[in-house]
Design a protein around this motif. Structure first.
Motif, short mmCIF file in Angstrom:
data_model
loop_
_atom_site.label_atom_id
_atom_site.label_comp_id
_atom_site.label_asym_id
_atom_site.label_seq_id
_atom_site.Cartn_x
_atom_site.Cartn_y
_atom_site.Cartn_z
N LYS A 91 -37.19 -4.62 66.22
CA LYS A 91 -38.28 -5.57 66.02
C LYS A 91 -39.43 -5.17 66.92
O LYS A 91 -39.23 -4.64 68.01
CB LYS A 91 -37.78 -6.98 66.36
N ARG A 92 -40.63 -5.40 66.46
CA ARG A 92 -41.77 -5.00 67.26
C ARG A 92 -42.79 -6.13 67.31
O ARG A 92 -43.49 -6.40 66.34
CB ARG A 92 -42.41 -3.74 66.66
N THR A 93 -42.86 -6.82 68.45
CA THR A 93 -43.83 -7.89 68.64
C THR A 93 -44.95 -7.36 69.52
O THR A 93 -44.70 -6.79 70.58
CB THR A 93 -43.15 -9.10 69.33
N GLU A 94 -46.19 -7.52 69.07
CA GLU A 94 -47.33 -7.08 69.87
C GLU A 94 -47.51 -8.03 71.06
O GLU A 94 -47.39 -9.25 70.90
CB GLU A 94 -48.61 -7.07 69.03
N SER A 100 -49.93 -10.94 70.72
CA SER A 100 -49.58 -12.11 69.91
C SER A 100 -49.02 -13.26 70.77
O SER A 100 -49.01 -14.40 70.34
CB SER A 100 -48.55 -11.73 68.84
N LEU A 101 -48.53 -12.94 71.97
CA LEU A 101 -47.95 -13.97 72.84
C LEU A 101 -48.97 -14.59 73.78
O LEU A 101 -48.82 -15.73 74.20
CB LEU A 101 -46.84 -13.36 73.71
N PRO A 145 -44.28 -2.56 72.87
CA PRO A 145 -44.02 -3.88 72.28
C PRO A 145 -43.32 -4.80 73.27
O PRO A 145 -42.75 -4.35 74.27
CB PRO A 145 -43.09 -3.56 71.11
N VAL A 146 -43.35 -6.09 72.97
CA VAL A 146 -42.72 -7.09 73.83
C VAL A 146 -41.24 -6.79 74.03
O VAL A 146 -40.69 -6.94 75.13
CB VAL A 146 -42.92 -8.50 73.22
N GLU A 147 -40.57 -6.32 72.96
CA GLU A 147 -39.13 -6.07 73.05
C GLU A 147 -38.82 -5.01 74.12
O GLU A 147 -37.78 -5.08 74.79
CB GLU A 147 -38.57 -5.61 71.69
N GLN A 162 -38.93 -6.67 77.38
CA GLN A 162 -37.72 -7.49 77.56
C GLN A 162 -36.54 -6.63 78.02
O GLN A 162 -35.77 -7.04 78.88
CB GLN A 162 -37.38 -8.23 76.26
#
Lengths: 346, 346
Positions: free
Chosen positions: B5-8, B11-12, B107-109, B112
């Motif tokens: 998964k790739r969250t920019e 976006s957060l 990315p956020v992941e 994390q």
């Protein structure tokens, strides 16, 4: 800005470089038991006081542009910016450590300029350089400053203590540093490629000063203490009034109303904003890098705060459910917005 | 390694990102009065003890290569590396702060994963995450870790206390981390451009472990204390035995003789060095990143040190005028050399 002499870092070796950069730093605080030259700094905290610690990092190309940022000023500014986080908790700064990442393109003389600015800030703030290292970086200059300080536990001011009806206070006009940055960026664009660039700064010297050489507001904390005022909540203005007020309100679980006509703007800020077709209030709300203090005090302290002559009251704290809003002169309300992330290099 | 998964990050938002990354960190130390979420961390030092503080920065492309360095391991390693400086002063680590510079490509992941490794290290070391920030960087990933600890003043071990005839001690075989790095670099070159790269690490797992997951040597300090041994001088082995021994000797104003046949080398270190036509002793002397401890003890402590079963005695301290030398089995002496600066990305 370009140093005449150019010594390659590699010619000194790692030991030689650190010795050269740190030899001019006297130790001022009895609490500094061991500074530069060991695996870690050793500090004796004042009996019964808490220690405070914060780290700020500054990246070339994001936080500063060496085309126009003199390294002496940069050294001074990164210390003020880091120490500003301690002042915002009402603590006394006592030590810093500086960790540098440098690319081979940077000569020793440039690092000496940087350290001269660091030394000036340490001198003014009575802070000791207590350690740090210098490493190779593949890219630009990276500066990480860790600032250490101390305070009696009961005197520490958190972001989270604002109460209903408290007054919202700031310590200077805002947006000037941001307009200084815009001016430097404009002159850089205009003069790109010229052999003998002559930037036009006349009339805007104050803006450059605010951007290149922010003041640590120790004077405000001292004046508040003299008046017997302990803020209920405090934060330093590094991201812009809007974002920083929202952070304070978020930590304090409250809202706020601030009044547009009470936000102080310097004449030069307004003049340059007009010239550049920008809104000076937006510069104050979102520009950032003011390194002033934003704090709240009980309503009953209004007179004492005013007596310092260093503080503007721009609004008050409201219930959380009402949000953070800017009240315009006609009585309209605009919801404040925090800047996005990652930040624009501006 | 590539997260599915790739969250920019954008976006957060900045608040959301810090909340997400730090929510899994319980506080373990009563001394941590305020951690993440204010301008600075607030720490109550144990009564009568000194505080210690050190900052280490790690740059993508210089200190790590994300092509083969799993982010969980990287998060773990940067904490161990920073805390290692505190252990080298015989202090008890208690807090860290983490300052990140991240480019938009991350990315956020991935962050994390990095924080999962940081959390594992904090858990093992009983250290609190007490602050930090995440900023945009124009270039690669930059990680600055500040480690805080405490110790009774009389128990702190500096680099500067080595005395004539003291024994020179190390806590493990050396050079393994460096050979692990060389192996990873070789497989990266060999497999560049292949669609389904299958790196060949069989038989060299120990070397990878030493490079990717160094151990904090709290066990050695505890064992020494149980035996009543307080080292006279200590430094952590981050730059390589040669450079680190020279730094200790320089601070202590002494020389040293270390014996080639006493420097422990792991079988895998020797085997891979042979395969790659490298000298395993050079890996031990100049490779670096072992994060073991190098220390000196009085000659009279030889038996107590041996009883720990964790320490190798590799030489002794000599007068300053005799320099730092490696004694070969035939009785020859080779002057040790510190690595140059800036360091090779290796």
């Amino acid at each position: 800005m370009t140093p005449k002499k150019r010594t390659e870092i590699a010619s000194l070796g790692q030991f030689g470089l650190i010795d050269l950069l740190t030899k001019e730093f006297p130790l001022r605080n009895a609490s500094t038991l061991r500074a530069v030259g060991d695996d870690a700094a050793v500090i004796a905290p004042p009996a019964g006081e808490a220690m405070l610690c914060t780290t700020d990092s500054f990246y070339e190309g994001v936080d500063f542009d060496l085309t126009y940022f003199p390294l002496k000023h940069l050294g001074y500014k990164v210390v003020v910016a880091a120490v500003s986080d301690l002042l915002a908790m009402n603590a006394t700064p006592s030590q810093i450590t500086v960790s540098l990442g440098v690319s081979a393109k940077i000569p020793v003389e440039a690092l000496q300029d940087l350290y001269e600015g660091i030394a000036t800030a340490c001198d003014e703030l009575a802070v000791d350089l207590a350690g740090g290292d210098t490493r190779a970086s593949m890219t630009g200059l990276v500066i990480s400053v860790t600032a250490l300080g101390h305070a009696p536990e009961g005197r520490i001011v958190y972001r989270s203590g604002a109460q209903q009806n408290d007054l919202v206070c700031i310590t200077s006009n805002l947006g000037a540093a941001y307009m200084g940055l815009r001016l430097l960026e404009r002159e850089k664009r205009v003069l790109a490629g010229l052999d003998n660039p002559e930037p036009q700064f006349a009339g805007y010297e104050y803006l450059l000063e605010r951007y290149l050489r922010p003041r640590p507001r120790v004077d405000v904390l001292e004046a508040l203490q003299e008046e017997g005022v302990l803020p209920t909540a405090m934060i330093d203005l590094s991201d812009g009034l809007s974002s920083d007020l929202m952070q304070l309100c978020r930590a304090s679980k409250c809202g706020a109303r601030i009044y547009l006509e009470r936000i102080p703007l310097a004449k030069q800020t307004t003049a340059l904003a007009e010239e550049m077709h920008l809104d000076p209030v937006t510069a104050a709300l979102n520009g950032g890098e003011d390194y002033e203090l934003l704090f709240t005090v009980p309503l009953a302290m209004q007179e004492q705060v005013a007596r310092t002559g260093l503080v503007d009251i721009i609004g008050h704290i409201t219930p959380e459910s009402t949000g953070c809003r800017l009240v315009t002169p006609d009585g309209g309300e605009i919801a404040l917005k925090a800047q996005g992330f990652p930040q624009d290099p501006a």
